[in-house]
Structure formats: structure tokens, C-alpha cells
Design an enzyme around this catalytic site. Structure first.
Site, PDB file in Angstrom:
ATOM      1  N   LYS A 280      13.832  50.266  50.760  1.00 40.05           N
ATOM      2  CA  LYS A 280      15.049  50.556  49.779  1.00 40.05           C
ATOM      3  C   LYS A 280      14.862  49.493  48.891  1.00 40.05           C
ATOM      4  CE  LYS A 280      19.562  52.142  50.124  1.00 40.05           C
ATOM      5  NZ  LYS A 280      19.521  53.408  49.810  1.00 40.05           N
TER       6      LYS A 280
HETATM    7  N1  PMP Z   1      16.809  59.266  50.258  1.00 37.13           N
HETATM    8  C1  PMP Z   1      17.138  58.396  49.021  1.00 37.13           C
HETATM    9  C2  PMP Z   1      16.206  58.382  48.028  1.00 37.13           C
HETATM   10  C3  PMP Z   1      18.233  57.500  49.414  1.00 37.13           C
HETATM   11  O1  PMP Z   1      18.298  56.620  48.455  1.00 37.13           O
HETATM   12  C4  PMP Z   1      18.841  57.818  50.715  1.00 37.13           C
HETATM   13  C5  PMP Z   1      19.940  56.678  50.848  1.00 37.13           C
HETATM   14  N2  PMP Z   1      19.839  55.287  51.527  1.00 37.13           N
HETATM   15  C6  PMP Z   1      18.693  58.579  51.290  1.00 37.13           C
HETATM   16  C7  PMP Z   1      17.545  59.312  51.303  1.00 37.13           C
HETATM   17  C8  PMP Z   1      19.359  58.951  52.544  1.00 37.13           C
HETATM   18  O2  PMP Z   1      19.229  57.666  53.735  1.00 37.13           O
HETATM   19  P1  PMP Z   1      20.413  57.415  54.743  1.00 37.13           P
HETATM   20  O3  PMP Z   1      20.485  58.500  55.283  1.00 37.13           O
HETATM   21  O4  PMP Z   1      19.606  56.073  55.482  1.00 37.13           O
HETATM   22  O5  PMP Z   1      21.618  56.587  54.059  1.00 37.13           O
END
Ligand code: PMP
Length: 297
Positions: free
Chosen positions: A153
Site C-alpha cells: 500500500k
Molecule cells: N484493492 C485495493 C486497490 C485497495 O486499495 C484495497 C484496500 N486496501 C483492497 C483491494 C482491499 O484490501 P483490504 O481488504 O486489505 O482492505
């Protein structure tokens, strides 16, 4: 909306009001998007505030800092402890938590040798709301997985999410669905996607996507509940023949799709596996899900 007079954030070892930290104008995070962050949720459970999968989120934050070469020496345990303390100081149990590692002043393109950690939290409802979403295929693709670490991220990666969300909202849709560079369905701008066809779920394989913590929670719940699910690559055409579809993410939780471009998902949302999983996920985060007894071997 994110803070008021009483709000407190964590910043480099101190608990401060959000207006207090002095992050310089020469931070690489500001200029080049070289920073890492997380999106985490805490829930008010019967046992008090519980941060959902806090360790997994902080492991991902540390992984991001590592691949970007950002100095970051906190342990997962320390980060979890700080976050619980922060929730307490803000009197919050249901909260969205946003840790952000901000790089120091360095205008070269080599990662700065300094970093700052801030953790903010605020009350935030389900990010995409509760209604079924009208989704469009984005004209933007997810980044080439060889151009960056798509599973980290990193703040700069989110330009792709901002562009696709702007495009979707400006053309009358709620959200965008993006393909990867090979033409496979990848993910939404800030969430993963699942489709249901003939009683089985499918979700894109890892490789070009951010493998979400919610996605992996859903895969685990499916296994435990005996819901058939497969990770595989598929195209938009196949998704446009699905019975139903939904997005998953920490901020969005589980949210159903009404349509994709001109295609209306034919199954009633309340009959779908997505709807069932939306409730199971809620029970999971609230520590209220009854575990199925595993079969004796
Ligand atoms: N894809 C993207 C591009 C994201 O930014 C997120 C959010 N972090 C997710 C998927 C989902 O990730 P998570 O379930 O870990 O929040």
C-alpha cells in the site's frame, strides 16, 4: 469530518492534536508518492474495541516500507499496542484507522533515510454505503505488476485509484472496476471483486491485484462454511454473465453490485452468496461468528 478539537493522533512517539505535527514541504511522500499506509477497522464488540486483523495490516505496512526501502523499525506488537492506546485516547470503539509512514526531506529519487509515523483514527461508516453499486469498467488499467509492488500500500499507487474513481463518479457511476494489463478483471479502485456463477464464487488470482485482507477473510469463511470458491483469471465478458457480484475491502466491507456497465446482475442480492457472506463477515469482525465444528478425521 476527520477530526475535531478533542481528536488525538499518534505522531513519532507522541500523542498530539492533528494540527500539531510539522511535516516539511520537502517530504518525498508529498513529491513522489513514496510513503506507505494502511486502512484498518476497529469494531465495538461485546468484549470491547477489537481491531480486526491488526497484525495482518501492520505486517503489510512493514512489508511496504521494506520494499520501498523506507526505514521503519516498529514491531507489529508495538504498532498494535499504540493503536489500542490511540483508540482509547479518542474514546473510539468503532473506528477507521489510518497509519501513514511519511518519508523525510530528500528531493533525490533515492528513498530518504528518515521517516515519520502518524496514526489517525476517526468514525467512518461503510465506505461505499449499503446500497447496491452501479459500476463501470474503467478506461484505466491497474499498474503493470513489474512497474511497482502492487501488493504494497504505497501512497503513489493510489493515483490510479483516484483517476478511475473520478472517471466513474463523473460519468454517473458509483465505482470503477479495472482490468489488469493482460485484460483480466483485476479489482475495484479500493476493493477486491468476487462473482457468483451457478452457486460457486470466483475471484481474480493474485499477481496484478492488491490481495486484500478482507478477500482472504472471505476465502477462509467460504472454506469453513463449505461455500465453493476458486481464485482464477477471468475476463469482463465472463463477469457479465455472472449471477451476482460483490466487492470486499476493509473500508467497504462486503458490498453488492447492481450492475456493471449495461449489464444488470440478475440474481436478487438477498438470495446471493455475497449477501450471506456480508452477514458472516460482520459476525466475524464482531467476534460473533459461530465456528462450524470441523469434521473428525
Ligand atoms: N484493492 C485495493 C486497490 C485497495 O486499495 C484495497 C484496500 N486496501 C483492497 C483491494 C482491499 O484490501 P483490504 O481488504 O486489505 O482492505
Amino acid at each position: 469530518m476527520y477530526f475535531n478539537e478533542q481528536s488525538i493522533i499518534y505522531h513519532n512517539g507522541h500523542y498530539l492534536h492533528p494540527n500539531e505535527p510539522n511535516i516539511g514541504l520537502y517530504s518525498q511522500t508529498l513529491h513522489y508518492g513514496n510513503g506507505v499506509f494502511e486502512g484498518i477497522r476497529a469494531y465495538k464488540t461485546k468484549q470491547g474495541a477489537k481491531i480486526f486483523k491488526a497484525e495482518d495490516h501492520y505486517r503489510r505496512l512493514k512489508y511496504g516500507a521494506e520494499v520501498m526501502g523506507i526505514p521503519f523499525n516498529f514491531s507489529v506488537e508495538e504498532l498494535v499496542e499504540i493503536t489500542y492506546e490511540l483508540l482509547e485516547k479518542n474514546n473510539l470503539e468503532d473506528a477507521y484507522i489510518r497509519p501513514l509512514v511519511i518519508t523525510g526531506a530528500d528531493m533525490s529519487l533515492k528513498t530518504s533515510s528518515e521517516s515519520n509515523l502518524t496514526i489517525q483514527c476517526w468514525e467512518w461508516g461503510k465506505y461505499m454505503g449499503d446500497r447496491l453499486l452501479k459500476v463501470r469498467t474503467s478506461s484505466f488499467e491497474r499498474p503493470n505488476p513489474k512497474s511497482c509492488f502492487v501488493d504494497a500500500k504505497v501512497t503513489g499507487h493510489y493515483i490510479n485509484s483516484v483517476l478511475s474513481t473520478n472517471e466513474a463518479k463523473n460519468s454517473g457511476y458509483d465505482e470503477a472496476l479495472l482490468l489488469d494489463m493482460y485484460g483480466n478483471v483485476a479489482e475495484c479502485s479500493g476493493a477486491n471483486v468476487f462473482m457468483e456463477k451457478d452457486g460457486k464464487l470466483y475471484t481474480p488470482k493474485k499477481g496484478s491485484i492488491m490481495p486484500g485482507i478482507t478477500r482472504s477473510t472471505i476465502l477462509d469463511i467460504c472454506k469453513e462454511e463449505g461455500i465453493p470458491v476458486e481464485e482464477k483469471h477471468f475476463k469482463m465478458d465472463e463477469l457479465k454473465q455472472a449471477d451476482s457480484a460483490f466487492f470486499t475491502g476493509t473500508a467497504a466491507e462486503v458490498v453488492g453490485l447492481q450492475s456493471l456497465d449495461e449489464y444488470q446482475f440478475p440474481m436478487e442480492w438477498i438470495q446471493s452468496l455475497g449477501h450471506r457472506l456480508m452477514h458472516l463477515y460482520k459476525q466475524e469482525v464482531l467476534c460473533e461468528r459461530k465456528r462450524k465444528l470441523s469434521k473428525a478425521v
